[in-house]
Design an enzyme around this catalytic site. Structure first.
Site, PDB file in Angstrom:
ATOM      1  N   ASP A 121      69.470  84.497  55.986  1.00 55.75           N
ATOM      2  CA  ASP A 121      68.398  84.507  56.977  1.00 55.75           C
ATOM      3  C   ASP A 121      67.887  85.916  57.254  1.00 55.75           C
ATOM      4  OD1 ASP A 121      66.830  82.717  58.416  1.00 55.75           O
ATOM      5  OD2 ASP A 121      67.886  83.116  60.284  1.00 55.75           O
ATOM      6  N   GLY A 127      61.185  79.458  69.317  1.00 49.62           N
ATOM      7  CA  GLY A 127      62.020  78.302  69.595  1.00 49.62           C
ATOM      8  C   GLY A 127      63.040  78.697  70.643  1.00 49.62           C
ATOM      9  N   ASN A 128      64.185  78.011  70.677  1.00 53.74           N
ATOM     10  CA  ASN A 128      65.225  78.414  71.620  1.00 53.74           C
ATOM     11  C   ASN A 128      65.695  79.822  71.300  1.00 53.74           C
ATOM     12  OD1 ASN A 128      68.204  78.178  72.951  1.00 53.74           O
ATOM     13  ND2 ASN A 128      66.758  76.731  73.860  1.00 53.74           N
ATOM     14  N   PHE A 182      61.620  74.156  76.852  1.00 52.72           N
ATOM     15  CA  PHE A 182      60.263  74.385  77.343  1.00 52.72           C
ATOM     16  C   PHE A 182      59.560  73.098  77.766  1.00 52.72           C
ATOM     17  CE2 PHE A 182      60.826  78.661  76.249  1.00 52.72           C
ATOM     18  CZ  PHE A 182      59.746  79.402  76.735  1.00 52.72           C
ATOM     19  N   GLY A 219      59.784  75.330  67.141  1.00 53.12           N
ATOM     20  CA  GLY A 219      59.667  74.305  68.178  1.00 53.12           C
ATOM     21  C   GLY A 219      58.647  74.576  69.257  1.00 53.12           C
ATOM     22  N   GLU A 239      61.982  75.512  56.413  1.00 51.00           N
ATOM     23  CA  GLU A 239      62.996  76.392  55.838  1.00 51.00           C
ATOM     24  C   GLU A 239      63.712  75.752  54.649  1.00 51.00           C
ATOM     25  OE1 GLU A 239      64.622  78.984  59.520  1.00 51.00           O
ATOM     26  OE2 GLU A 239      64.255  76.874  59.974  1.00 51.00           O
TER      27      GLU A 239
END
Length: 255
Positions: A3, A65-66, A140, A187, A241
């Protein structure tokens, strides 16, 4: 597929911290970045939508995202990204604090009688929009519902998040001396129209003409959110991904 791999093209001026150089030489303390597979996939697709060669584009990818990060992709290469040695650096996130004054750690340790692990738990697990919203949620969807219902803490949590994203975008425009397209993904980036509008409300100086009507309610669909005359294009591009990993695998096998 690592990553962090996509960010290995960052120059030393971007990945080095202002610490004694021995810590880098001896312990490899430096900025590594994360979400690289997503940033790579989305920036390539952005170039396709622009109709430009990937190695001739200036793209800013907002993987929200988170866990969230922003990356400057210059001519197909990552030249800076918001996460660092760990995913704690950079944006305010779901439960992570993002950039803070490092001395806050010492301050909290003395005030709350905590060791390093105790402070790190606060920064990683109890902070971000979760902490700012008073422990309401790191999701969110919950924050949006509460915000629309008039919850002030939820509103400020979302505003802080969007403000920090906009600041990083501004920084990376400077790093690349311009930008062709800004891409929202992951997200929140793909599904939260309020965050996208809040972020883009700071970017009028770039000549962005944002299509607020098209943005409303848009979820998970590849879309251009800039008007035809916009100097800088704004896209929502769903990340993939798994496909990116498959493509890299095929490339290695074919070699």
């Amino acid at each position: 597929v690592f990553d962090t791999a996509f960010h290995q093209t960052m120059p030393a001026k971007a990945y080095l911290y202002g610490l004694p150089i021995e810590y880098y030489k001896n312990y490899k303390v430096r900025r590594y970045g994360f979400h690289g597979t997503s940033h790579s996939f989305v920036s390539k697709r952005g170039a396709e939508l622009l109709g430009k060669a990937y190695d001739e584009t200036k793209t800013i990818v907002c993987h929200l995202g988170n866990g969230s990060s922003v990356t400057a992709v210059l001519n197909g290469k990552s030249v800076d990204t918001s996460m660092g040695l760990t995913p704690l650096e950079g944006l305010v996130m779901g439960t992570r604090c993002g950039d803070i004054d490092p001395a806050i750690m010492e301050f909290l340790a003395h005030k709350l009688d905590l060791d390093v692990d105790g402070v790190m738990k606060i920064l990683n697990k109890d902070s971000g929009v979760y902490g700012l919203s008073g422990g309401l949620s790191s999701d969110f969807r919950d924050l949006t519902d509460a915000s629309l219902a008039g919850d002030k803490k939820a509103q400020i949590a979302m505003e802080v998040f969007s403000y920090r994203v906009a600041k990083y975008i501004g920084a990376y425009v400077a790093v690349m001396n311009g930008v062709d397209d800004i891409v929202f993904t992951a997200g929140i980036g793909e599904n939260d129209d309020i965050v996208r509008e809040q972020v883009c409300s700071y970017l009028g100086y770039l000549g962005i003409e944002f299509n607020t009507e098209l943005n409303k309610g848009l979820r998970g669909k590849e879309t251009e959110l800039s008007m035809p005359g916009s100097k800088v294009k704004v896209f929502v591009i769903p990340t993939n991904e798994e496909l990116a990993i498959a493509r890299e695998t095929v490339e290695i096998v074919n070699k």
